[in-house]
Each structure stands twice: as structure tokens, then as C-alpha cells.
Enzyme design. Sequence first.
Site, PDB file in Angstrom:
ATOM      1  N   HIS B  53     -62.506  17.087 -80.972  1.00 16.37           N
ATOM      2  CA  HIS B  53     -63.960  17.393 -81.361  1.00 16.37           C
ATOM      3  C   HIS B  53     -64.941  16.413 -81.173  1.00 16.37           C
ATOM      4  O   HIS B  53     -64.426  15.157 -81.381  1.00 16.37           O
ATOM      5  CB  HIS B  53     -64.139  18.355 -82.563  1.00 16.37           C
ATOM      6  CG  HIS B  53     -63.548  19.662 -82.608  1.00 16.37           C
ATOM      7  ND1 HIS B  53     -64.199  20.740 -81.822  1.00 16.37           N
ATOM      8  CD2 HIS B  53     -62.178  20.254 -83.065  1.00 16.37           C
ATOM      9  CE1 HIS B  53     -63.391  21.788 -82.006  1.00 16.37           C
ATOM     10  NE2 HIS B  53     -62.279  21.526 -82.968  1.00 16.37           N
ATOM     11  N   CYS B 445     -36.696  29.251 -63.841  1.00 20.21           N
ATOM     12  CA  CYS B 445     -36.298  27.901 -64.198  1.00 20.21           C
ATOM     13  C   CYS B 445     -35.323  28.043 -65.470  1.00 20.21           C
ATOM     14  O   CYS B 445     -34.571  27.077 -65.837  1.00 20.21           O
ATOM     15  CB  CYS B 445     -37.170  26.909 -64.423  1.00 20.21           C
ATOM     16  SG  CYS B 445     -38.271  27.200 -65.916  1.00 20.21           S
TER      17      CYS B 445
END
Lengths: 419, 497
Positions: B53, B445
Site C-alpha cells: 500500500h 501438469c
Amino acid sequence: MIEKHYDAVVFGGGSAGLAAAVRIAGQGCSVAVLERENELGGILNQCIHNGFGIQRFKEDLTGPEYAERFIEMVEELDNVSIFLETTALEVTHGTPHSVFAYSKRYGVIKIECRAIVLAMGCRERNRGNIGIPGTRPAGVFTAGLAQRLINIDGYIPGRRAVILGSGDIGLIMARRLTWVGVEVLGVIEIQGYPSGLTRNIVQCLNDFNIPLYLSHTLSEIRGKDRVTGVTVTPLQDGKTVTAKSFDLDCDTILLSVGLIPDNELSRKFGVSLNPETGGPFVDAGLMSSVPGVFACGNVLHVHDLVDYVSEESERCASFVVEYLNGTYNPLLHHPIVSGANVKYVIPNKYLPGMTNRFYLRSLIVKNKAELVISLEGEPLKRKNLAHVQPSEMVSFSLDEQDLSRGSESREKKLEVSIY
Amino acid sequence: MKNNIYDVAVVGAGVVGASIARKLSAYACDTVILEKEWDVSFGVTKTNSGIIHGGFHYPTSTLKGRLEVLGNIMFDRLQQELHFPFRRCGILAAAFTIEEMKTIEKMYMQGVENKVIGLELCNRDRIHSLEPKLNPDVVGGLHAPSGGVIEPYHFVFSLIESAKKNGVELRTRFKVVKAEKRKGHFLIQAENGESLRARYLVNAAGLYADEVSAIFNAEHLQIKPLKGQEFLLDRNAAGLPGKVIFPVPSIVSKGILVIPTPEGTCMVGPTAIEQKDKEDLSTSQSNFATVFHSARRLIPKISERDIITSFAGLRPTLKGNDFYIAISEKQPELIQVAGIQSPGLTAAPAIGEYVKDLLKKAGLVLTERPDYDPFVDEIPRIRKLSPYEADALVQKEPAYGEIICRCESVSEAEIVSAIRQGHTTMDGIKFYTRAQMGRCQGGFCSYKILKILQRETGMSIEEITKRGLGSNLITDRVGGLAVKDPAAAPTGTEEVK
């Protein structure tokens, strides 16, 4: 870095890539086939059920048997180089095109070629794509992954399963799960009609008394660590009837909710993609918007039968050879577009002066439908269809004679509709 | 297992606990970090929005306001040391009306008062040139170039790796259930029967800080979970912005944001829904429309069609809404670190400093370790390398040439690194490598990763879990289950019509 040169590079050693490679090499051009897995055949290898090749070979084969026919053909040709366990990560189009292919064995190979065949197939839509609410436990699998785990690896993902989606893989898996001792509590289908082939409904569900819940949806997945159950909610006029919801106690959910052409590499080539099919826009020779880059099989649009994939890929390969010989002229191609009640028609262009074959999908479900191909609002050809529905692909051909009828017109855009 | 007494036990291996443990690892201090889950960062941190932030939301009269500003500026150095995905892409807060511009001005003034560098007020032209994908109706806003994005779980993995390298011990699957004050130390017992002793305790237990506090007979706290649901969008999404986009905040939350993740995907969210259950991470479809409506108001090209997945996390909130970081008044050897909700991730490095100072104040003697090494090795990522760099690497280590995850371009070598770092669940591998995190969500995968996990750890397939106890993926082997109705089995002569 190893550098190699070929006339054509085929991405994918599944049904589409094999058929294309055999045909291109058969015409005397050199071909490289790049395959991610450690064997050729693609998804056919995990499709150990029968029903393949009825059109193509007039025989009822299993997936691996069907693949084997093409693998044998490709292995007899000495101008095809097969790269297994190889993944193309970087590509650039140009003259020549270049491909960086990664493998354990060779490192990164730079391959230059004049033509590319995209034959990467498709991937499964997953939970995130359809947004089923609830917890996110283990035990949620796409149907194709479950099929792979059972048929190739020998692993059973759970003991009581619910299948969402009545696509062919889902139906086949209902039967397969039953055969390995998993209890299948039901197949849930959001549409009012099944989306798989009728023969699969009969042979995979009805024969095993597995309930098919049409117009139902999965409204919640439960279970913190592993799936413990689901809530099934009927739909009426497209809205959920929560009052009639019921629970099924299961530990496994299989999703058979559609396939998406896998076009990540196509994007890297800068190929323009059709939002209706998820695959490239192609001309009558199945060449994409990028010169020398062709596409065939499920990467172009999702097919119902592998037999059609082979046919399309061989057709594509013939045009690749023309392209390599310098006799391919895309300027002679004219557009064909979807009209009323048609989701898409492939290819997106036709070539007068030859027989053009098209595949299309209907938007509507209808018995005794009529296929109409028209030029400037004037019907050129009509064909009666016994039954159409979105999940069953329709094919038709236009020959030289059909196409000559409108040749006086300057505007040569064809439109195909279903009524 | 050690028989000695640890100087400090940190409860909770989220971003807060990991930051504290890593800070302590710079000192000659015997530290253990205790985590109830099977891997670190599996609690609150895992589902964090991943925003660093910009220091303009809170006044420095609040602890979280102060620590946010301090934490923000520590990330560049941390990244140099620890190599986690982090990008100072900047933050924009977009205003649609003159009234909203007044709030924006207040935020700007707040930021200036907080001594944030580089803040600027933007008129219409300026904000649209900074982010061309913004809704043309945006009239202006605030630009905080020091804001950024990070992979929160990866940050924690790196912190823990660094802490471990400098002598901190990590104990996973260690759920604290009982504690006793003994002479000069706490005796801490885990649910699995293990126990250990430590002179000082740091309660960084996130959602369960209240329960841990009670176990140690310290303050009565009440952590209330505030659920946030996020939607992850494909890296090809047309709406992917270059900067983090905020609306003008409401009283309850900072609103629905559009976040470009440091690895190139896009996130939309989070919601803010109060709930009681600390275990309920379920997602819902009911707020779906609101989230996308709000996001599209900021960036019109945001589309539901690009959703890869959706997940929910819980913020641990405390009455008063500020961080509670203090020496316990009831247990002078216990440091409370509770109520660490937003901007906790940004503040985490500063919390590490702050807690170290509190421990000193509580009597812990800390002397710097001469052999402290703040750096961890950077693991090569095949997707970050050019084909020529990749080729050189594969020639040395062939496993980098085997691409396991095609969506995110992850090689076998990266999966093996994850496992060797102790990430032995499917989710742990996912967060460490990004394999299974892309558009196919593991469809292509996961079966390969299951094989590598078995090979590297010696686990059987039935033992492998998604994220720990009970989340097993495979129940049986083919042939291992009784087929109920053998008559239904195939005869091999079936006719196909």
C-alpha cells in the site's frame, strides 16, 4: 544452441499433428513434430474405450489403436523428425519462422521453418471457468485428468463420484469409474438435453443405471479438506428452483463442462482468434491470419470425433504443401459466414474451383432441420438434416459445380444458415 | 527435537510470524516458529490481495498507519535479499465526481502528512495517461508511485528460507493446544503430542490469535473474520491494468480493486463480508455480479470470461480496527501481534522490527550475529530467461528443460526445488512455482507433479495431499476397489452402434 531447419514444424503429436505430419512428409517435405509428452498419440492414449475410427478406417478401434495407425505411418517416413518431451515456449513469425523448443535432452533448440502447423488440441474448462460456489477441497477433477489418472497412471481419485456435464468425456468416465469400483451417483447436466453423443448416453449411463439429471446444476461444493458432498438444484426456465434442491454425499466431483482450443502458442505467433470457436480464423486452406501458419484439429475448433480431426488435418497438410511449393494463393479465397441459428462455420473462407469441406455447429436443437447456403440472399444449396443440436457437429461440402452458380456475382460472400 | 529451551517461540508462520522470525534470525537468539498447517503462509496470508500500500489511507496516529509507511520502504532491500516477485507498479485511486475528488484530496493530504514520497493529485488527463484502460468517466484521482504488488505466499517462503538459513527452526503441523508457565519459560504443547519450551512467546496466530492468547492466559481477545473473495483473471485479459486501481474507499473497506499481479495475471476483489466461522472459506456466486460491476466501473474491459478461478480469504479483525502489537499485560514474556488485517502485508517488515524492540523491552537480550547472511539463493525460473540463457542452464541442469506446467512455463527443476525447500503438498508446490496456477488449473501438469513428488519424497500416491491432513487426492489404485456388480463389467465384445 542447436539449430535445425525444416520445411514445416508441427506443434503437437496427437491425432491432428500426426495426420498432418504424415501427409506433409508424404509429399516429400521435411517435418519436425514437437510433442510435450513422452510418447506420440496425445489424448488418444488415455481414451482406452472403443468407438474410434468407424468413419476413417471402417473399424471400431480404441484410442491407442487409432493413434497407433498414424504412429506407424509417421515412423515409416524418414523425413519426419519427432521431438518428444519437447515444449515450444518462444516463437516468432517471419521468413523463416523461428521456434525455440525446450527439452531435457537437447536443451533449447532453435528451429527455423517456412510453414507451421498448429495442432496443440484443446484443454478442459475447469471449476474456475464455470464458478461453482462452495469450499475448495481436494477431490474436484476435470474428467480428462481423472481419465488420465485411471487409464495411464492407474490411480483412482475417489470412491463416490458425481459428474457435472454430460459431455462425452464425462459419460465415458461414468462408465470407467463404475468399472474400477467407484460408485457414480449421477451425471448433472445444466441443459435440457445431453451434450454427449447418444450412443454414449446409452452405453455409459443407461446400461449401468446411472441417473442423468437434465436441467440441473451443482449449486454448492462442500467439504473442508476433501469433498464431502454437493447440492444439486433443478433449473426451470433458466432459473434455479432452490426449494427442490437435494444433496448427494460424494467424495469426488468430475467436471466435463466443455473444451477450449489451446491457443497460447497461436497468440505468440500473432494469429487472430475467433471468439466463437476459440481457435484461429482460417481461410479455405486452413491458414491463419499469419502467412504460413496453419491450424487443424481441436486447436482450430473442438470436434466430436477424431475421424473428423484426421480428415481436417490431412486436408490442412495438402495446403501446407502447396504453400511450401509456392502455389498457394490466399487472395483467391472468399468469405463464408454464419447466418441464422449457426454458432460457427469452419473454415471462414472457401476457394472456388475445388470441393470445399465445412464443419459447423448449430445454435438450436431441432428435428428435420434444413441447412441453407446462400449467396446474397439467394439459396445456392440446401441440405436436409435429420436432427441438429449444438453438441453435434454438422459437416457439408460445396463442390465446383455448387460454387459456379453464383460466379457471375461480384460479391462472393456465402452465408450458411439452419432453419 | 531439541531438549533445550528456545529463547523465542513465534506462533504462526504467516507473513507476520515469518517477518518476526526472520528479523530475530539476525541476532544470536534461539528461535522456533510454530505453524499448525502443513506449510507456511497457508492461513490468512495465502489469500491476501498482495498489495504494497501507498501510505495514504490511515493517519500515523494509528499503529497500522505508522507501520504501513515504514514497511513500504523496506521492500526494495528485502527483494534484493530474498528475490520474491514484487513490482512497484504504482497505485491509482479513481474519482468519478467532484465529491469523490474531495475525499481524494483528503487522502492526498493524509499521505503528505505521513511523509509518503511521490504522491500526486491527478486531473482527468493525467490519470488517463497513467492508466489508459480507466473508465473515461473518471474525473481525476490520486497516484501513489510507491505502491506495488507482491506474491504474498512467495514473500513468506523467502522469509522462512532466510530465517532457516540463519538458524531459525520451523515446526509445521504444530498446532498449539496447551501451554503452562514454568520457571522462566513456557511449556508449549501441540495437538500431535509434541511439546517444546521457550522463554518468550510471540502470538502471531492470525485468525486464532484470540485462542492462542487464551491458551497462554493472556488478554481476552476476540478476532472476527471478515471474508474477502477474489477473482483471478487470465494474463491475456483485455482489462489487465498497469497499476493497482482503487475506487474511492467506503468506511467498511477499500472497495473492489483491480490488481495486476507481479506475475502478469489480474485479480479483481476483494469483497468484505463479516462472518463468524473462521474455517469457512467458501466462495459464493451472489456477490459475483457486484464485484464485476464495481470492477468494470473502474476498467470497462474487465470481463467474467477471463476468470481462471475464485477464492476467498479471511481478514483477522479486532475491535477498534487497529493493529494490537504490545507486551501482554498479563504475561510479560508474551508479545501480542493481533488484528493484523490490511495493510498488514505492507507493514509486516516493520512489524518485525517493532516486535524485536518489544522483545528487548520485555527483557530479551539480543546481540547481532556476526555470521548473519541476509541473502538467499535465487532459484532460476525458466519463464524469466531468454532462450539462450535457458539453453546454457539446461546444459548444466537438464531438468530445467522439462516443462511441467505449460500455462506458467514451470520446469521440472523448479518443482524439485520447491520440494527440497519443504513444500511437499500440491498447493505448496503451486504457490512456490506457479505450476497449476494458470489457466488450465493443473489439468495438464498435476499428474506430472504427483510423479515428481513421489520420486523426490518417497511418499506413496495415497499420501499426497492438496494442502495437508485429509486433503488427499488419490484414494485407491486400479484393481484395488471391489467392483459392485461384476456382471456390468465389460465382456470385450460390446457392439458399438
